[in-house]
Scaffold this motif. Sequence first.
Motif, PDB file in Angstrom:
ATOM      1  N   GLU A  43       1.004  -1.225   0.037  1.00 54.25           N
ATOM      2  CA  GLU A  43       0.017  -0.026  -0.093  1.00 54.25           C
ATOM      3  C   GLU A  43       0.967   1.242   0.068  1.00 54.25           C
ATOM      4  O   GLU A  43       2.056   1.189   0.666  1.00 54.25           O
ATOM      5  CB  GLU A  43      -0.765  -0.128   1.259  1.00 54.25           C
ATOM      6  CG  GLU A  43      -2.109  -0.764   1.336  1.00 54.25           C
ATOM      7  CD  GLU A  43      -2.985  -0.649   2.565  1.00 54.25           C
ATOM      8  OE1 GLU A  43      -4.248  -1.019   2.240  1.00 54.25           O
ATOM      9  OE2 GLU A  43      -2.393   0.089   3.184  1.00 54.25           O
ATOM     10  N   ARG A  45       0.883   5.086   1.043  1.00 49.00           N
ATOM     11  CA  ARG A  45       0.419   6.108   1.811  1.00 49.00           C
ATOM     12  C   ARG A  45       0.969   7.288   1.692  1.00 49.00           C
ATOM     13  O   ARG A  45       2.168   7.401   1.766  1.00 49.00           O
ATOM     14  CB  ARG A  45       0.214   5.680   3.283  1.00 49.00           C
ATOM     15  CG  ARG A  45      -0.878   4.322   3.196  1.00 49.00           C
ATOM     16  CD  ARG A  45      -1.560   4.293   4.448  1.00 49.00           C
ATOM     17  NE  ARG A  45      -2.749   3.351   4.284  1.00 49.00           N
ATOM     18  CZ  ARG A  45      -3.903   3.725   4.165  1.00 49.00           C
ATOM     19  NH1 ARG A  45      -4.222   4.901   4.117  1.00 49.00           N
ATOM     20  NH2 ARG A  45      -4.888   2.638   4.129  1.00 49.00           N
ATOM     21  N   LEU A 117      -4.297   6.906   1.443  1.00 53.32           N
ATOM     22  CA  LEU A 117      -3.878   5.848   0.251  1.00 53.32           C
ATOM     23  C   LEU A 117      -4.127   6.354  -0.981  1.00 53.32           C
ATOM     24  O   LEU A 117      -4.678   7.249  -1.432  1.00 53.32           O
ATOM     25  CB  LEU A 117      -5.025   4.569   0.290  1.00 53.32           C
ATOM     26  CG  LEU A 117      -4.731   3.463  -0.488  1.00 53.32           C
ATOM     27  CD1 LEU A 117      -3.456   2.875   0.098  1.00 53.32           C
ATOM     28  CD2 LEU A 117      -5.780   2.805  -0.603  1.00 53.32           C
ATOM     29  N   SER A 119      -4.311   6.459  -4.907  1.00 54.90           N
ATOM     30  CA  SER A 119      -5.326   5.442  -5.581  1.00 54.90           C
ATOM     31  C   SER A 119      -5.601   6.080  -6.934  1.00 54.90           C
ATOM     32  O   SER A 119      -4.973   7.288  -7.257  1.00 54.90           O
ATOM     33  CB  SER A 119      -6.522   5.319  -4.842  1.00 54.90           C
ATOM     34  OG  SER A 119      -7.362   6.584  -4.869  1.00 54.90           O
ATOM     35  N   GLU A 125      -7.787   0.633  -6.852  1.00 58.29           N
ATOM     36  CA  GLU A 125      -6.323   0.639  -6.510  1.00 58.29           C
ATOM     37  C   GLU A 125      -5.583   1.184  -7.578  1.00 58.29           C
ATOM     38  O   GLU A 125      -5.915   0.991  -8.763  1.00 58.29           O
ATOM     39  CB  GLU A 125      -6.353  -0.939  -6.316  1.00 58.29           C
ATOM     40  CG  GLU A 125      -4.753  -1.351  -5.904  1.00 58.29           C
ATOM     41  CD  GLU A 125      -4.688  -2.835  -5.467  1.00 58.29           C
ATOM     42  OE1 GLU A 125      -3.567  -3.502  -6.060  1.00 58.29           O
ATOM     43  OE2 GLU A 125      -5.519  -3.337  -4.907  1.00 58.29           O
TER      44      GLU A 125
END
Length: 174
Positions: A43, A45, A117, A119, A125
């Motif tokens: 992920e 961030r 996040l 994206s 995603e």
Amino acid sequence: MRFLLPLLACAFSLQAQFKTIELQNVKPVDTPKSIRFSVASNEIRVQGLESIFEAAENRFNYAPKYIDCPNCSVVAPTVVYSIVLDYTFGNAAGSKSAALIWRRSAKEKGFPEQGLLLSELSADELISQESFISTIERGANLYVRMKEVRGYVLNNGIHTDKKALRLGKLFRTP
């Protein structure tokens, strides 16, 4: 000895999965001065954006109308902010678009501590996430241009009160 090797391999793989990169603002008088990209368990961030969202909150004036309204006729609206950005690496041609999305509701008023996040603009995603992570691990220079902050109110699936604020901020690895 047989048990020690898998333990060491696991420790090294956990260490390789977490990486933090700090990017500096190219304009020294502009805020925020820096932002941090953290890669953990695949992920991406981003932290350090609170001042951008505070400026948007003051400009858009969503909080008193939608978040702090105890006797509103609407059930529970959510204010959605998104920063639209382009990123590129120093040795690559072209840039890719992405978004940082913060959903603020009466239940969750505060800014997330772990950051936002990275994206796609549709909140899916990131398509190029694996490429992004592998390029970061190689140590390439990262350039991020924040184009605008968008805001709208989401209530029962309906987007209302849409607003936008131009940013024009550029961050890069030192």
